[in-house]
Write a protein that holds these residues in place. Sequence first.
Motif, PDB file in Angstrom:
ATOM      1  N   PRO A   1       0.819  -1.218   0.000  1.00 27.48           N
ATOM      2  CA  PRO A   1       0.000   0.000   0.000  1.00 27.48           C
ATOM      3  C   PRO A   1       0.849   1.262   0.000  1.00 27.48           C
ATOM      4  O   PRO A   1       1.897   1.329   0.637  1.00 27.48           O
ATOM      5  CB  PRO A   1      -0.825  -0.117   1.279  1.00 27.48           C
ATOM      6  CG  PRO A   1      -0.040  -1.041   2.147  1.00 27.48           C
ATOM      7  CD  PRO A   1       0.641  -1.995   1.219  1.00 27.48           C
ATOM      8  N   GLY A   2       0.365   2.253  -0.728  1.00 25.75           N
ATOM      9  CA  GLY A   2       1.064   3.531  -0.805  1.00 25.75           C
ATOM     10  C   GLY A   2       0.482   4.550   0.151  1.00 25.75           C
ATOM     11  O   GLY A   2      -0.162   4.198   1.146  1.00 25.75           O
ATOM     12  N   ASN A   3       0.701   5.820  -0.182  1.00 24.97           N
ATOM     13  CA  ASN A   3       0.234   6.931   0.640  1.00 24.97           C
ATOM     14  C   ASN A   3      -0.479   7.954  -0.228  1.00 24.97           C
ATOM     15  O   ASN A   3      -0.230   8.051  -1.423  1.00 24.97           O
ATOM     16  CB  ASN A   3       1.408   7.638   1.332  1.00 24.97           C
ATOM     17  CG  ASN A   3       1.927   6.874   2.526  1.00 24.97           C
ATOM     18  OD1 ASN A   3       2.624   5.891   2.385  1.00 24.97           O
ATOM     19  ND2 ASN A   3       1.555   7.324   3.704  1.00 24.97           N
ATOM     20  N   PHE A   4      -1.360   8.727   0.395  1.00 27.81           N
ATOM     21  CA  PHE A   4      -1.920   9.886  -0.281  1.00 27.81           C
ATOM     22  C   PHE A   4      -0.963  11.072  -0.159  1.00 27.81           C
ATOM     23  O   PHE A   4      -0.707  11.777  -1.116  1.00 27.81           O
ATOM     24  CB  PHE A   4      -3.274  10.266   0.319  1.00 27.81           C
ATOM     25  CG  PHE A   4      -4.425   9.944  -0.588  1.00 27.81           C
ATOM     26  CD1 PHE A   4      -4.418  10.328  -1.914  1.00 27.81           C
ATOM     27  CD2 PHE A   4      -5.517   9.250  -0.117  1.00 27.81           C
ATOM     28  CE1 PHE A   4      -5.481  10.023  -2.758  1.00 27.81           C
ATOM     29  CE2 PHE A   4      -6.593   8.936  -0.939  1.00 27.81           C
ATOM     30  CZ  PHE A   4      -6.562   9.330  -2.267  1.00 27.81           C
ATOM     31  N   SER A   5      -0.459  11.297   1.034  1.00 29.55           N
ATOM     32  CA  SER A   5       0.376  12.463   1.266  1.00 29.55           C
ATOM     33  C   SER A   5       1.803  12.193   0.819  1.00 29.55           C
ATOM     34  O   SER A   5       2.369  11.123   1.079  1.00 29.55           O
ATOM     35  CB  SER A   5       0.375  12.840   2.743  1.00 29.55           C
ATOM     36  OG  SER A   5       1.272  13.922   2.966  1.00 29.55           O
ATOM     37  N   TYR A   6       2.394  13.186   0.165  1.00 30.67           N
ATOM     38  CA  TYR A   6       3.786  13.084  -0.259  1.00 30.67           C
ATOM     39  C   TYR A   6       4.741  13.097   0.927  1.00 30.67           C
ATOM     40  O   TYR A   6       5.921  12.764   0.785  1.00 30.67           O
ATOM     41  CB  TYR A   6       4.128  14.230  -1.216  1.00 30.67           C
ATOM     42  CG  TYR A   6       3.489  14.066  -2.569  1.00 30.67           C
ATOM     43  CD1 TYR A   6       4.027  13.216  -3.517  1.00 30.67           C
ATOM     44  CD2 TYR A   6       2.322  14.754  -2.898  1.00 30.67           C
ATOM     45  CE1 TYR A   6       3.430  13.044  -4.758  1.00 30.67           C
ATOM     46  CE2 TYR A   6       1.728  14.598  -4.137  1.00 30.67           C
ATOM     47  CZ  TYR A   6       2.287  13.736  -5.066  1.00 30.67           C
ATOM     48  OH  TYR A   6       1.692  13.568  -6.293  1.00 30.67           O
ATOM     49  N   LEU A   7       4.241  13.480   2.101  1.00 30.66           N
ATOM     50  CA  LEU A   7       5.102  13.467   3.280  1.00 30.66           C
ATOM     51  C   LEU A   7       5.421  12.046   3.736  1.00 30.66           C
ATOM     52  O   LEU A   7       6.409  11.809   4.434  1.00 30.66           O
ATOM     53  CB  LEU A   7       4.436  14.241   4.428  1.00 30.66           C
ATOM     54  CG  LEU A   7       4.256  15.744   4.196  1.00 30.66           C
ATOM     55  CD1 LEU A   7       3.509  16.370   5.363  1.00 30.66           C
ATOM     56  CD2 LEU A   7       5.598  16.438   3.987  1.00 30.66           C
ATOM     57  N   ASN A   8       4.570  11.083   3.352  1.00 34.78           N
ATOM     58  CA  ASN A   8       4.788   9.670   3.690  1.00 34.78           C
ATOM     59  C   ASN A   8       5.029   9.451   5.184  1.00 34.78           C
ATOM     60  O   ASN A   8       5.864   8.639   5.582  1.00 34.78           O
ATOM     61  CB  ASN A   8       5.978   9.105   2.894  1.00 34.78           C
ATOM     62  CG  ASN A   8       5.676   9.016   1.417  1.00 34.78           C
ATOM     63  OD1 ASN A   8       4.528   8.857   1.020  1.00 34.78           O
ATOM     64  ND2 ASN A   8       6.706   9.151   0.595  1.00 34.78           N
ATOM     65  N   GLU A   9       4.297  10.166   6.016  1.00 31.69           N
ATOM     66  CA  GLU A   9       4.511  10.071   7.466  1.00 31.69           C
ATOM     67  C   GLU A   9       3.756   8.923   8.111  1.00 31.69           C
ATOM     68  O   GLU A   9       4.125   8.445   9.178  1.00 31.69           O
ATOM     69  CB  GLU A   9       4.088  11.392   8.131  1.00 31.69           C
ATOM     70  CG  GLU A   9       4.988  12.571   7.771  1.00 31.69           C
ATOM     71  CD  GLU A   9       4.511  13.862   8.400  1.00 31.69           C
ATOM     72  OE1 GLU A   9       3.291  13.965   8.682  1.00 31.69           O
ATOM     73  OE2 GLU A   9       5.326  14.767   8.596  1.00 31.69           O
ATOM     74  N   HIS A  10       2.665   8.498   7.472  1.00 31.77           N
ATOM     75  CA  HIS A  10       1.802   7.489   8.096  1.00 31.77           C
ATOM     76  C   HIS A  10       1.622   6.324   7.125  1.00 31.77           C
ATOM     77  O   HIS A  10       0.870   6.414   6.164  1.00 31.77           O
ATOM     78  CB  HIS A  10       0.453   8.095   8.468  1.00 31.77           C
ATOM     79  CG  HIS A  10       0.565   9.292   9.352  1.00 31.77           C
ATOM     80  ND1 HIS A  10       0.750   9.197  10.706  1.00 31.77           N
ATOM     81  CD2 HIS A  10       0.550  10.616   9.059  1.00 31.77           C
ATOM     82  CE1 HIS A  10       0.839  10.415  11.218  1.00 31.77           C
ATOM     83  NE2 HIS A  10       0.718  11.281  10.253  1.00 31.77           N
ATOM     84  N   LYS A  11       2.326   5.234   7.386  1.00 37.33           N
ATOM     85  CA  LYS A  11       2.266   4.054   6.528  1.00 37.33           C
ATOM     86  C   LYS A  11       1.236   3.071   7.068  1.00 37.33           C
ATOM     87  O   LYS A  11       1.212   2.767   8.261  1.00 37.33           O
ATOM     88  CB  LYS A  11       3.631   3.366   6.470  1.00 37.33           C
ATOM     89  CG  LYS A  11       4.753   4.241   5.923  1.00 37.33           C
ATOM     90  CD  LYS A  11       4.564   4.639   4.480  1.00 37.33           C
ATOM     91  CE  LYS A  11       4.694   3.477   3.542  1.00 37.33           C
ATOM     92  NZ  LYS A  11       4.622   3.893   2.116  1.00 37.33           N
ATOM     93  N   ILE A  12       0.372   2.603   6.200  1.00 34.73           N
ATOM     94  CA  ILE A  12      -0.622   1.615   6.606  1.00 34.73           C
ATOM     95  C   ILE A  12       0.041   0.239   6.634  1.00 34.73           C
ATOM     96  O   ILE A  12       0.680  -0.183   5.674  1.00 34.73           O
ATOM     97  CB  ILE A  12      -1.847   1.643   5.653  1.00 34.73           C
ATOM     98  CG1 ILE A  12      -2.927   0.685   6.135  1.00 34.73           C
ATOM     99  CG2 ILE A  12      -1.451   1.378   4.219  1.00 34.73           C
ATOM    100  CD1 ILE A  12      -4.234   0.832   5.385  1.00 34.73           C
ATOM    101  N   THR A  13      -0.072  -0.433   7.751  1.00 31.55           N
ATOM    102  CA  THR A  13       0.579  -1.740   7.927  1.00 31.55           C
ATOM    103  C   THR A  13      -0.430  -2.880   8.018  1.00 31.55           C
ATOM    104  O   THR A  13      -0.058  -4.040   7.937  1.00 31.55           O
ATOM    105  CB  THR A  13       1.449  -1.738   9.202  1.00 31.55           C
ATOM    106  OG1 THR A  13       0.626  -1.389  10.326  1.00 31.55           O
ATOM    107  CG2 THR A  13       2.582  -0.726   9.067  1.00 31.55           C
ATOM    108  N   GLU A  14      -1.685  -2.555   8.214  1.00 26.65           N
ATOM    109  CA  GLU A  14      -2.753  -3.555   8.317  1.00 26.65           C
ATOM    110  C   GLU A  14      -3.947  -3.022   7.555  1.00 26.65           C
ATOM    111  O   GLU A  14      -4.201  -1.814   7.539  1.00 26.65           O
ATOM    112  CB  GLU A  14      -3.110  -3.772   9.784  1.00 26.65           C
ATOM    113  CG  GLU A  14      -4.146  -4.847  10.018  1.00 26.65           C
ATOM    114  CD  GLU A  14      -4.507  -4.970  11.486  1.00 26.65           C
ATOM    115  OE1 GLU A  14      -5.416  -5.756  11.806  1.00 26.65           O
ATOM    116  OE2 GLU A  14      -3.891  -4.275  12.315  1.00 26.65           O
ATOM    117  N   GLN A  15      -4.684  -3.895   6.861  1.00 29.89           N
ATOM    118  CA  GLN A  15      -5.802  -3.438   6.047  1.00 29.89           C
ATOM    119  C   GLN A  15      -7.044  -4.292   6.295  1.00 29.89           C
ATOM    120  O   GLN A  15      -6.946  -5.469   6.651  1.00 29.89           O
ATOM    121  CB  GLN A  15      -5.438  -3.485   4.557  1.00 29.89           C
ATOM    122  CG  GLN A  15      -4.242  -2.636   4.177  1.00 29.89           C
ATOM    123  CD  GLN A  15      -4.043  -2.560   2.679  1.00 29.89           C
ATOM    124  OE1 GLN A  15      -4.814  -1.894   1.983  1.00 29.89           O
ATOM    125  NE2 GLN A  15      -3.021  -3.216   2.166  1.00 29.89           N
TER     126      GLN A  15
END
Length: 622
Positions: free
Chosen positions: A223-237
């Motif tokens: 999974p990627g990110n919406f924000s270009y800051l990439n501060e919050h990575k989703i680890t579980e879905q």
Amino acid sequence: MTRDEYDVIVVGGGHAGNEAAAAAANMGSRVLLVTMNLQTIGQMSCNPAMGGVAKGQIVREIDALGGLSGVIADKTAIQFRMLNRSKGPAMWSPRVQSDRWRFAEEWRLALERIPTLDFFQDMVTGLWMEGDKLVGVITGMGISIRAKSVVLTNGTFLNGLIHIGEKNFGGGRAGERAAKGITEQLVSLGFDSGRMKTGTPPRVDGRSLDFSKFEEQEGDEAPGNFSYLNEHKITEQRSCWIAYTSPEVHETLRSGFDRSPMFNGAIQSKGPRYCPSIEDKIDRFADKDRHQLFVEPENWNSVEYYINGFSTSLPEEVQVEALRKVPGFENVRFFRPGYAIEYDYFPPTQLKHTLETKLVDGLYFAGQINGTTGYEEAASQGLMAGINAHRKVHGEGEVILDRSQAYIGVLIDDLITKGTEEPYRMFTSRAEFRLLLRQDNADLRLTRLGHAWGLASDARLQRVVEKEEGIAMLKKQLNDISIETSDINPLLESLNSAPAKQKNKVDSFISRPEIQLTHLLNLDVVKAVVDVDSLDPEVVEQVEIDYKYSGYIQKEQDNVDKMRRLENIRIPSNFAYKDITSLSMEARTKLSDIRPATVSQASRISGVSPADISVLLVHMGR
């Protein structure tokens, strides 16, 4: 409230209002956010998701400019998917399934962290006018609050009317009252208004569903990110699920058509063409035996599910009976039925490209009040309205994104130039330069602008600079490499690609559709020059797209340059179109009503022909 006067008052705490308030306050304005209920700030009124085709591009643009929607979507994501990966990069569109509760909570917390932003809970019932000058707002408790500018983001609340079967009652959202007074005052000031309709599906108890009968729809493996800051990575879905209607379901739904406000005349206004109700779908597409339903979780832990694709205003007993005939829903229990809602909007041709109204100085409209539908479309308008309201108050020039810079520019230009008589939704097909306006390069396109306007942070700009430097370095290294046939042919054979007959540069191989840059980066001859392990995946993606689509990108850039030549020809605001008898009558009327700022904008007005533009250029001495 603690101030005698605010720089900006934002009315409404939805997606448009939140972005407007955050933008103006983060840029330094003293802002007051007035909303009827502080507990519903950032509420996802419809589906619990952000993004999708074209909408994902908009969220990336909001983020690149320094807005908050992308950051909050990342913080609250329960699933991430990049849509349309099988198509070209102009179609790739990120989508996040969010935790509805946490999304609203994070918006509230993010706004509370801004020291120059105040809150007040009350209904705004009117604008405070002194003659023809806007000086603030008046609330339902009779409180007058002064402001130098006002942004209205009323969503579906202006004279909102909820329909469920033959029952209807006032409301802006289930369980919330409608807003009264503003429409009537704006009409008295000379504004045209209209009515639109939207709807929402039932919410159901997941404990009553049989998920073994659904198709599972998982998130992306990486999974990627919406924000270009990439501060919050989703680890579980969490998974979503797909179900299907049937002819039996359709017949049950049809049995309630005589009591449907869609068909018995109770609803006269137009709904969203591209997100129709289930009864509209089976009426318009009678040849279809089934329609997809997406069973979407509302939260990480709740049992509540949103039935995307089953938007309806049929009587609640018909909704239950029909849904129980869908496999997996045989024992479904409702939390609440679906409903339709009618509300007031103001045709957006009454606005400038800054989203300031033409009739009242310092008054801005953003979101569904302008005839749009969707969180993303609303948020982008709120962002631009908040930016421009701040800049006007502080004596700074207006800022406008054009059609070649952003989907946001396409959206606003379409609204202002063409207007809309049905809820406007963004599509990639609306953007004539969509190969330039990709979701992956929004930061490269817009972050410098957002930083110059005082919104995007130094950290954001630094990240863009590092990305640009990485792209330039990788291209330089690759351009210096020639690959021998003995190095490349084993790879080409493994990918069923025609063998090379002579050594060649990297760009000649990457232009083949079956070849990806990552394939070439694994070659020893490339690894000898490039430190592959240290490469940023975003840099690799950008370089690959630039190589693969260079010819098409250059063609689009040439067309942008042509358009900008017309954009540079400005039309005086008092230009007397009606005196030019060689213009068609339709052109004279529409040009006089819309008052385009440039010849390019005039050329995009429906009913203004190329011959009319030629006449206009002659009379302007061009």
